[in-house]
Design an enzyme around this catalytic site. Sequence first.
Site, mmCIF file in Angstrom:
data_model
loop_
_atom_site.group_PDB
_atom_site.id
_atom_site.type_symbol
_atom_site.label_atom_id
_atom_site.label_comp_id
_atom_site.label_asym_id
_atom_site.label_seq_id
_atom_site.Cartn_x
_atom_site.Cartn_y
_atom_site.Cartn_z
ATOM 1 N N TYR A 1 0.871 -1.184 0.000
ATOM 2 C CA TYR A 1 0.000 0.000 0.000
ATOM 3 C C TYR A 1 0.896 1.217 0.000
ATOM 4 C CZ TYR A 1 -3.414 3.465 1.659
ATOM 5 O OH TYR A 1 -4.224 4.572 1.789
ATOM 6 N N ASP B 1 9.450 2.797 -0.643
ATOM 7 C CA ASP B 1 8.442 3.486 0.161
ATOM 8 C C ASP B 1 8.705 3.128 1.634
ATOM 9 O OD1 ASP B 1 4.775 3.654 0.211
ATOM 10 O OD2 ASP B 1 6.340 4.450 1.518
ATOM 11 N N LYS C 1 5.008 9.532 8.612
ATOM 12 C CA LYS C 1 4.811 9.003 9.977
ATOM 13 C C LYS C 1 5.850 9.526 10.986
ATOM 14 C CE LYS C 1 2.493 4.952 8.065
ATOM 15 N NZ LYS C 1 1.096 4.873 8.539
#
Length: 425
Positions: A144, A239, A267
Amino acid sequence: MQNRKSAQLFKKAQKVIPGGVNSPVRAFKSVDAKPIFIQKAKGPFLYDEDGNRYIDYCLSWGPMILGHANKDVLADVKTAMSRGTSYGIPTGLETQLAERVVSAFDSIDKVRLVSSGTEAVMTAIRLARGATGRDKVIKFVGCYHGHVDHMLVSAGSGLMTLGAPSSPGVPNDFAKNTLLAPYNDAQAVQQLFKKYAGQIAAVIVEPVAGNMGTVPPHPSFLKKIRSLCTTNKSLLIFDEVISGFRVAYGGAQTLYKIKPDLTTLGKIIGGGFPIGAVGGKASIMNKLSPEGTIYQAGTLSGNPVCVAAGIATLKQLKTSKPYRQLDKLTGTLCDGISERLNAKGVAHRINRLGSMFTLFFTDTDVTGYESAAKSDTKRYGKYFRQMLEMGIYLPPSQFEANFISTTHTQRHIEQTLGAIEKLRL
Ligand code: KE4
């Protein structure tokens, strides 16, 4: 536990917010439960509106590696806020955060700050397409990379949780340039490069997958896709929105000693505030506007308050070097869980890298989307609900990663293992 107030708040939220939540996985649908509403958090603990306390192993999906409401982060945020909250004009703070990222990642000369991981991925892919003049991108089934249209193809996280690996509303025209390969299958990537020779701008990968549950890379997987990209003059995008500053100060690329051409982050670098970043070699990054012609922009990109939280977080991670301790404590927890589930005869696997891990209810090794999808999500739902009842908050989906923070101690691990002992699965 009683959660009358959470139930009332959820009912109220559903009247004005789709599904009552601002991100699908928070609705607890896949664990067949109603969401709790949080009032506050401190250290490893969450406190919901009904006064229940939970040990938190989701940590806002990864950012809270220093635990909730870290006093030094809050102090720096308060100082930043006392000077105003947004200028839309450069600040020295943005340079400080960029310098910290550059010094942590050998593959990064320059960084562009944005406001989410999705924006970071969107920018990285546009950059790769602009730099190579090619349109196609390879992604891996179950990974994702945020909710940008062309990445919502066989994606993990909330899409996998809701059993719809792709999303309506994404025109075929967008998805047709997204090529898919099974995670950990470099052979499949080689075949795609052969079939679409000269058309592939980039391969984007979670170097350690977190969005089908935790799935570490096979030893040679990352090396092979690195060389395939080099040979085919395509860009390799790591990623590291989850793994950056999580599995090591320099992310998975430092652990596995592989240099991607571009890295996306998020994050942890925002310390709990909205943030994302894309970084890479200057020769590629300088193609971004206004130095280059590849456009990208954002009203709150590099926001001084978010950046202050990020700097304070990275400062603590650099000085305290908590990774060995986080790894050790997570190992104690995972070994303890396994021991107790084996004693109960509950089939399971635990995948772990440092302080990110996932407990899968399955009797087969989980090495990619297909094997992950075989997990018993009903049993995971029972596990989630019983642990919640015993004051342990886990990710409300089988296909997510768990995390611990520097505020989790042996005592919290023992409390958690005590709850595992009481499970009736
Ligand atoms: P955001 O746009 O949610 O900040 O980041 C998107 C993203 C990009 N890349 C990776 C590897 C990610 O894991 C994410 C977002 N992670 C999910 C949790 N697996 C966010 C939780 C949610 O969607 O509510």
